[in-house]
Scaffold this motif. Structure first.
Motif, PDB file in Angstrom:
ATOM      1  N   SER A 236      12.876  22.560   8.862  1.00 25.79           N
ATOM      2  CA  SER A 236      12.555  21.479   9.577  1.00 25.79           C
ATOM      3  C   SER A 236      11.522  21.608   9.938  1.00 25.79           C
ATOM      4  O   SER A 236       9.903  21.670  10.142  1.00 25.79           O
ATOM      5  CB  SER A 236      12.996  20.796  10.774  1.00 25.79           C
TER       6      SER A 236
ATOM      7  N   LYS B 297       6.986  20.925   8.796  1.00 29.19           N
ATOM      8  CA  LYS B 297       6.069  20.464   9.674  1.00 29.19           C
ATOM      9  C   LYS B 297       5.215  21.345  10.221  1.00 29.19           C
ATOM     10  O   LYS B 297       3.431  21.609  10.213  1.00 29.19           O
ATOM     11  CB  LYS B 297       6.772  21.161  11.382  1.00 29.19           C
TER      12      LYS B 297
ATOM     13  N   GLN C 119       2.873  19.805   6.894  1.00 31.35           N
ATOM     14  CA  GLN C 119       2.621  19.258   7.121  1.00 31.35           C
ATOM     15  C   GLN C 119       0.893  19.323   8.074  1.00 31.35           C
ATOM     16  O   GLN C 119      -0.104  18.778   8.153  1.00 31.35           O
ATOM     17  CB  GLN C 119       3.354  17.689   8.182  1.00 31.35           C
ATOM     18  N   ARG C 120       1.329  20.126   8.950  1.00 28.14           N
ATOM     19  CA  ARG C 120       0.467  20.681   9.883  1.00 28.14           C
ATOM     20  C   ARG C 120      -0.946  21.329   8.708  1.00 28.14           C
ATOM     21  O   ARG C 120      -2.039  20.858   9.192  1.00 28.14           O
ATOM     22  CB  ARG C 120       0.307  21.838  10.501  1.00 28.14           C
TER      23      ARG C 120
END
Length: 181
Positions: free
Chosen positions: A145, A149, A152-153
């Protein structure tokens, strides 16, 4: 058959062979070329015994015509396929669009350079090296995860840089067209 037998039969039957080739190939120029190829073959086979030289020559002519027709069809198919995959003039980027694309790429590369190391590394491993996220997590030493993340950033950074680029381009366009900011 005498030493010049096949050559003599060829020369004797040349007008009929030419007509046969012209009928099969559709024009006299191609028939003349094929007849020239036949003469070269006759020269190679002149010393070999051939039982029925006239029949042999007509078979050679028919085979040459078939080979040339097939080669012509393949050439047309190849050329057509080539033309079909070529971009239309309006699909090719003009100089302005090429420069804009280069500037957009520079903005994305700059955004990537500004990313924290782990984020840039995760993005590079995922997008460039095409490594699975689980492997990236193990390499970097974070959870799956955590990799999601980071990616995504990273995507958000790139989107923001692209949006900033587009806003700057729109502003330059308005200024360049005399409308003001």
């Amino acid at each position: 058959m005498s030493d010049g037998g096949l050559r003599a039969v060829f020369l004797e039957n040349r007008p009929m062979l030419l007509r046969l080739l012209a009928a099969r190939l559709g024009n006299r120029d191609d028939a003349e070329d094929a007849l020239q190829d036949m003469w070269l073959r006759v020269e190679q086979l002149a010393n070999r015994p051939i039982d029925q030289p006239a029949a042999f020559l007509y078979r050679v002519a028919a085979n040459l015509a078939t080979d040339r027709r097939i080669a012509g069809q393949r050439g047309v198919a190849r050329d057509t396929a080539w033309v079909d995959v070529q971009p239309l003039a309006e699909e090719l980027p003009d100089a302005e669009r090429t420069l804009i694309a280069r500037d957009r790429l520079a903005a994305v590369e700059s955004a990537m350079a500004a990313m924290p190391d782990r984020m840039r590394t995760a993005l590079h491993m995922f997008r460039v090296e095409e490594r699975p996220q689980r492997e990236i997590a193990e390499t970097i030493g974070i959870s799956l995860s955590g990799v999601e993340k980071l990616l995504q950033r990273a995507y958000r950074h790139i989107i923001e840089a692209s949006e900033d680029f587009d806003a700057g381009m729109a502003k330059r366009h308005r200024l360049g067209s005399g409308k003001g900011a």
